[in-house]
Scaffold this motif. Structure first.
Motif, short mmCIF file in Angstrom:
data_model
loop_
_atom_site.label_atom_id
_atom_site.label_comp_id
_atom_site.label_asym_id
_atom_site.label_seq_id
_atom_site.Cartn_x
_atom_site.Cartn_y
_atom_site.Cartn_z
N LEU A 48 17.57 -19.64 23.99
CA LEU A 48 16.97 -20.35 22.87
C LEU A 48 17.12 -21.85 23.11
N TYR A 49 16.01 -22.59 22.98
CA TYR A 49 16.01 -24.04 23.13
C TYR A 49 15.58 -24.67 21.81
N ARG A 50 16.23 -25.78 21.50
CA ARG A 50 15.89 -26.53 20.28
C ARG A 50 15.59 -27.98 20.65
N PRO A 51 14.35 -28.28 21.06
CA PRO A 51 13.98 -29.65 21.42
C PRO A 51 13.91 -30.53 20.18
N PHE A 76 7.75 -10.07 10.65
CA PHE A 76 8.51 -8.83 10.60
C PHE A 76 8.35 -7.99 11.87
N ASN A 77 7.73 -8.58 12.89
CA ASN A 77 7.53 -7.87 14.15
C ASN A 77 7.90 -8.79 15.32
N ASN A 78 7.48 -8.45 16.51
CA ASN A 78 7.89 -9.17 17.72
C ASN A 78 6.88 -10.21 18.18
N ILE A 79 6.04 -10.72 17.29
CA ILE A 79 5.02 -11.68 17.69
C ILE A 79 5.62 -12.96 18.28
N ALA A 80 6.82 -13.35 17.84
CA ALA A 80 7.45 -14.60 18.31
C ALA A 80 8.51 -14.36 19.37
N ASP A 81 8.56 -13.15 19.92
CA ASP A 81 9.58 -12.84 20.92
C ASP A 81 9.04 -13.05 22.33
N SER A 82 9.94 -13.10 23.30
CA SER A 82 9.57 -13.31 24.69
C SER A 82 10.62 -12.64 25.58
N PRO A 83 10.22 -12.14 26.74
CA PRO A 83 11.21 -11.61 27.68
C PRO A 83 12.03 -12.71 28.35
N GLY A 84 11.65 -13.97 28.16
CA GLY A 84 12.35 -15.08 28.77
C GLY A 84 13.07 -15.95 27.76
N SER A 85 12.36 -16.95 27.23
CA SER A 85 12.97 -17.95 26.36
C SER A 85 12.19 -18.10 25.06
N GLN A 86 12.90 -18.57 24.04
CA GLN A 86 12.27 -19.01 22.80
C GLN A 86 12.52 -20.51 22.63
N ILE A 87 11.52 -21.20 22.09
CA ILE A 87 11.64 -22.63 21.81
C ILE A 87 11.45 -22.79 20.31
N THR A 88 12.53 -23.07 19.59
CA THR A 88 12.43 -23.23 18.15
C THR A 88 11.90 -24.62 17.81
#
Length: 446
Positions: A48-51, A76-88
């Motif tokens: 998880l990255y928080r720029p 409520f589902n995996n639309i914002a998920d990734s097998p790598g990274s998330q950028i909040t």
């Protein structure tokens, strides 16, 4: 780090070159177990990255492989998920400017509507509509076609005038309404890149009175649906599908457009004598004020108030859109399933949304009615029931809310979204290496 800028047709493109440093900006060293707002989904992304700046977003997008933007975690589902990274985008949360000449406000993508709405009102302006809760981010709401209510009100993305998008190569591009890709990318499902700021239409500020009526007979809904749903600027029907009636009618009326009083009875429903929560038995502390007392748009159009847990908190949600001309048929079709729906249900809400021209909007090219279900957090049972609801609504070419639970597959949705194939083709052109691709897009869109 070196950046240059140049003007291209339809937008401003800022090429970006990363420094090549080994530690990327904003890394959350111990992100813990990341869950969505309701706690029913645990994100699988490894990092998880928080720029804190747009330049840091550009650097992250360029250097990372598989990635996805993460907003207020209200899906409520995996639309914002990734097998790598998330950028909040939570570090990009400011209201940047109000353009009085062009009647627009520009905000950073991670700003929640409740973060800036009051300040916007204090400066004399308002947005055309808000969702049920002000806790959601502007970019996330627009990317999923989230909406408020009103026969003349489009979803929240219809207020977008332009937005800045970091593309997979790190370039920052401004896409406005004159850009040929605008109708596809504004409700983009996160498939094109990461939005960093948005410019929205505003209008002079206004006040709203909120009136609640209890126990509206279903026969009144059948006989007078259009009249009831047009009684205010925004109207919601709340029902548990039992007893042949609608539990609560919430009518939100602009004081500058509706001076007349509604009275103590409305098509067989009686005016409430105290503030009501949509879900029986829950505290009214979290709901927006009612009883016809006027208040600013930002404090009346949402059902729930900032600073409080909206709805029930521990819940699941689904929502389905049908053409408004089929509203009564669809309502009666769900009412016939009441014995199966009610045991799993906290409450349902019925709202209207005006048609728009945004390719992946559930209201694309058709005035719509949304049938919303707030479920108890019994996910296996809910997921087992959803196909039956979807089959029941299939004759009306039903479309789901992208950020909520549904089981309709991509092949079926392709029949219901005339521009879906064009959307996929454009997304692949923007992101040929599929940095922003994930399981959700595979199963629901591709």
């Amino acid at each position: 780090m070196k950046t240059t800028s140049m003007i291209v047709t339809g937008g401003l493109v800022v090429p970006f070159s990363a420094c090549g440093r080994q530690v990327l900006p904003g890394l959350v060293e111990d992100p813990g177990t990341r869950q969505n707002w309701a706690g029913n989904y645990t994100y699988q992304a490894e990092r998880l990255y928080r720029p804190g700046t747009v330049e840091e977003v550009q650097e992250l997008v360029l250097e990372l492989g598989k990635q996805k933007a993460l907003g207020s975690r209200h899906c409520f589902n995996n639309i914002a998920d990734s097998p790598g990274s998330q950028i909040t985008t939570s570090g990009l949360n400011r209201m940047l400017s109000v353009d009085e000449a062009n009647m627009t406000v520009t905000v950073e993508a991670g700003a929640r509507y409740g973060d800036f709405a009051e300040e916007l009102h204090d400066r004399g302006y308002a947005l055309h509509n808000l969702a049920s809760l002000p806790h959601i981010t502007v970019a996330g709401a627009c990317a999923t076609g989230t909406h408020g209510s009103g026969v003349e009100n489009g979803n929240l993305a219809t207020a977008v005038v332009s937005f800045d998008l970091v593309r997979p190569d790190g370039e920052l591009v401004t896409i406005d309404r004159q850009h040929p890709d605008f109708p596809a990318v504004v409700v983009g499902l996160g498939a094109f890149g990461i939005v960093t700021r948005m410019t929205l239409e505003v209008q002079p500020t206004f006040e709203v009175r909120q009136h609640i009526y209890n126990n509206l007979p279903l026969t009144s809904v059948v006989d007078h649906f259009d009249t009831i749903m047009s009684a205010g600027y925004s109207v919601s029907l709340f029902t548990d599908w039992l007893d042949g009636n609608v539990s609560e009618v919430w009518i939100k009326r602009r004081t500058d457009r509706h001076a007349e009083e509604l009275g103590g009875e409305y098509y067989g429903a009686l005016a409430a004598t105290e503030n009501m929560h949509p879900i029986a038995g829950l505290s009214t502390e979290a709901v927006s004020d009612q009883m016809g007392r006027p208040g600013p748009w930002y404090d009346r159009l949402p059902h729930f108030r900032m600073g409080f847990t909206p709805s029930a908190g521990e819940e699941l949600q689904s929502e389905y859109f049908v053409p408004r001309e089929n509203a009564v048929e669809a309502i009666l079709a769900i009412e016939a399933l009441a014995d199966e729906v009610n045991p799993l249900l906290l409450i349902s809400e019925i709202r209207t949304i005006a048609a728009d021209g945004l390719w992946m909007s559930p209201a694309y090219q058709r005035d719509s009615v949304a049938l919303h279900f707030t479920w108890k957090q019994q996910e296996p049972e809910v997921l087992a029931l959803l196909p039956k609801i979807e089959e029941t609504l299939a004759p009306f070419a039903v479309r789901p809310h992208w950020g909520k639970l549904f089981t309709i597959n991509a092949a079926t949705l392709r029949q219901r979204y005339p521009k879906l194939d064009d959307f996929v083709t454009l997304a692949k052109r923007y992101d040929p290496e599929e940095k922003f691709h994930n399981t959700y897009l595979d199963n629901r869109v591709w």
